[in-house]
Design a protein around this motif. Structure first.
Motif, short mmCIF file in Angstrom:
data_model
loop_
_atom_site.label_atom_id
_atom_site.label_comp_id
_atom_site.label_asym_id
_atom_site.label_seq_id
_atom_site.Cartn_x
_atom_site.Cartn_y
_atom_site.Cartn_z
N UNK A 23 152.96 88.00 89.70
CA UNK A 23 153.27 88.79 90.65
C UNK A 23 152.37 88.85 91.76
N UNK A 24 151.31 88.72 91.63
CA UNK A 24 150.23 88.30 92.80
C UNK A 24 150.60 86.93 93.63
N UNK A 25 151.10 85.97 92.85
CA UNK A 25 151.48 84.78 93.55
C UNK A 25 152.83 84.88 94.40
N UNK A 26 153.72 86.07 94.24
CA UNK A 26 154.91 86.28 94.90
C UNK A 26 155.05 86.18 96.39
N UNK A 27 155.57 85.77 97.12
CA UNK A 27 155.92 85.96 98.54
C UNK A 27 156.68 87.08 99.00
N UNK A 31 160.19 88.89 96.51
CA UNK A 31 160.61 90.33 96.37
C UNK A 31 161.90 90.76 96.67
N UNK A 32 162.27 89.99 97.82
CA UNK A 32 163.58 90.10 98.60
C UNK A 32 164.54 89.64 97.54
N UNK A 82 160.64 82.82 108.50
CA UNK A 82 159.70 83.69 109.19
C UNK A 82 158.13 83.51 108.74
N UNK A 83 158.18 83.65 107.52
CA UNK A 83 156.75 83.49 107.06
C UNK A 83 156.24 82.01 106.84
N UNK A 84 157.29 81.06 106.93
CA UNK A 84 156.65 79.83 106.59
C UNK A 84 156.36 79.55 105.31
N UNK A 85 156.72 80.42 104.24
CA UNK A 85 156.54 80.18 102.91
C UNK A 85 157.54 80.05 102.01
N UNK A 86 157.67 78.77 101.78
CA UNK A 86 158.67 78.28 100.80
C UNK A 86 158.00 77.74 99.36
N UNK A 90 160.28 80.32 94.17
CA UNK A 90 161.24 80.94 94.84
C UNK A 90 162.47 80.38 94.82
N UNK A 91 162.61 79.09 94.75
CA UNK A 91 163.89 78.33 94.57
C UNK A 91 164.59 78.65 93.35
#
Length: 243
Positions: A23-27, A31-32, A82-86, A90-91
């Motif tokens: 969970x801590x590794x989630x961007x 969560x969206x 927006x966060x430049x975080x992929x 997440x995929x």
């Protein structure tokens, strides 16, 4: 003896994973994406609740979860850019959430609306498998697909799975206008507070009626919209520009 004690000694805490490390590794975008998955799960449960209670309020709640899932699916990509975080996590999370909201849930809604003949079930299963294959193909080929200057994929191969919202909209329109679901029809009130499933889903109460292929093998023509949607999803020749 001392050697035995060393073997039984627990590993140091520094080598153990931290609590809630995943969970801590989630961007924020992850969560969206989970919001999309929540909508899909709620849609499934509301559809089952509707069948158990024969209450259209639960059925409409199930319908409404799908456009909510589309909204979350739209937002997660925007938040990630927006966060430049992929990330690969997440995929994969996005694909699983999409499968739940736009693959399984629409098929269960079709069943809840009366597509319950054996041939209907074959079509609904085909639709779900097409959605699953569509998402797997995208994950396997996205790295090799052409992208624009911002790194976005230029087009979709086959229709994106969220387009199944069109099917859900048709079903919701049909229920709202009395083309599906006749549980509350007054002609059945003498039999108790609820109509039986055999009465509620007779051919005249399922939009489009029923077609008999051979005796004992019927299907509802409206279920073919699932077959069309599934076929378009897995098409490789159909290329849709990505917004």
């Amino acid at each position: 003896m001392e050697e035995t004690k060393r073997l039984k000694r627990k590993p140091s805490d520094s080598k153990l994973p931290h609590r809630f490390s995943m969970v801590r590794s989630f961007q924020l975008a992850d969560f969206v994406t989970l919001g999309n998955g929540v909508c899909g799960c709620l849609s499934l449960m509301f559809a089952m609740k509707a069948l158990l209670t024969q209450n259209t309020d639960f059925l409409f709640s199930s319908f409404m979860c799908i456009p909510a899932g589309v909204l979350f699916d739209f937002l997660d990509g925007r938040v990630a850019r927006w966060q430049n975080a992929t990330s690969l996590l997440g995929q994969e999370l996005d694909s699983l959430a999409d499968f739940c909201s736009f693959g399984l849930a629409p098929a269960v809604l079709g069943f809840a609306c009366g597509f319950q003949k054996m041939l209907d079930l074959v079509v609904l299963t085909y639709f779900v498998c097409c959605g699953l294959a569509r998402l797997a193909r995208f994950n396997a080929t996205v790295a090799a697909m052409p992208t624009d200057q911002n790194g976005k994929v230029k087009y979709f191969e086959g229709t994106p799975i969220p387009t199944t919202l069109v099917i859900v909209t048709v079903l919701a329109y049909g229920v709202y206008n009395g083309k599906f679901w006749r549980f509350a029809n007054p002609m059945y009130q003498h039999e108790g507070p609820f109509a039986s499933f055999s009465q509620a889903f007779t051919p005249e109460y399922v939009w489009g009626g029923e077609v008999t292929i051979i005796p004992g093998y019927e299907f509802h023509p409206m279920v073919l919209m699932y077959a069309l949607s599934g076929t378009l999803m897995i098409s490789r020749r159909l290329r849709i520009p990505k917004p």
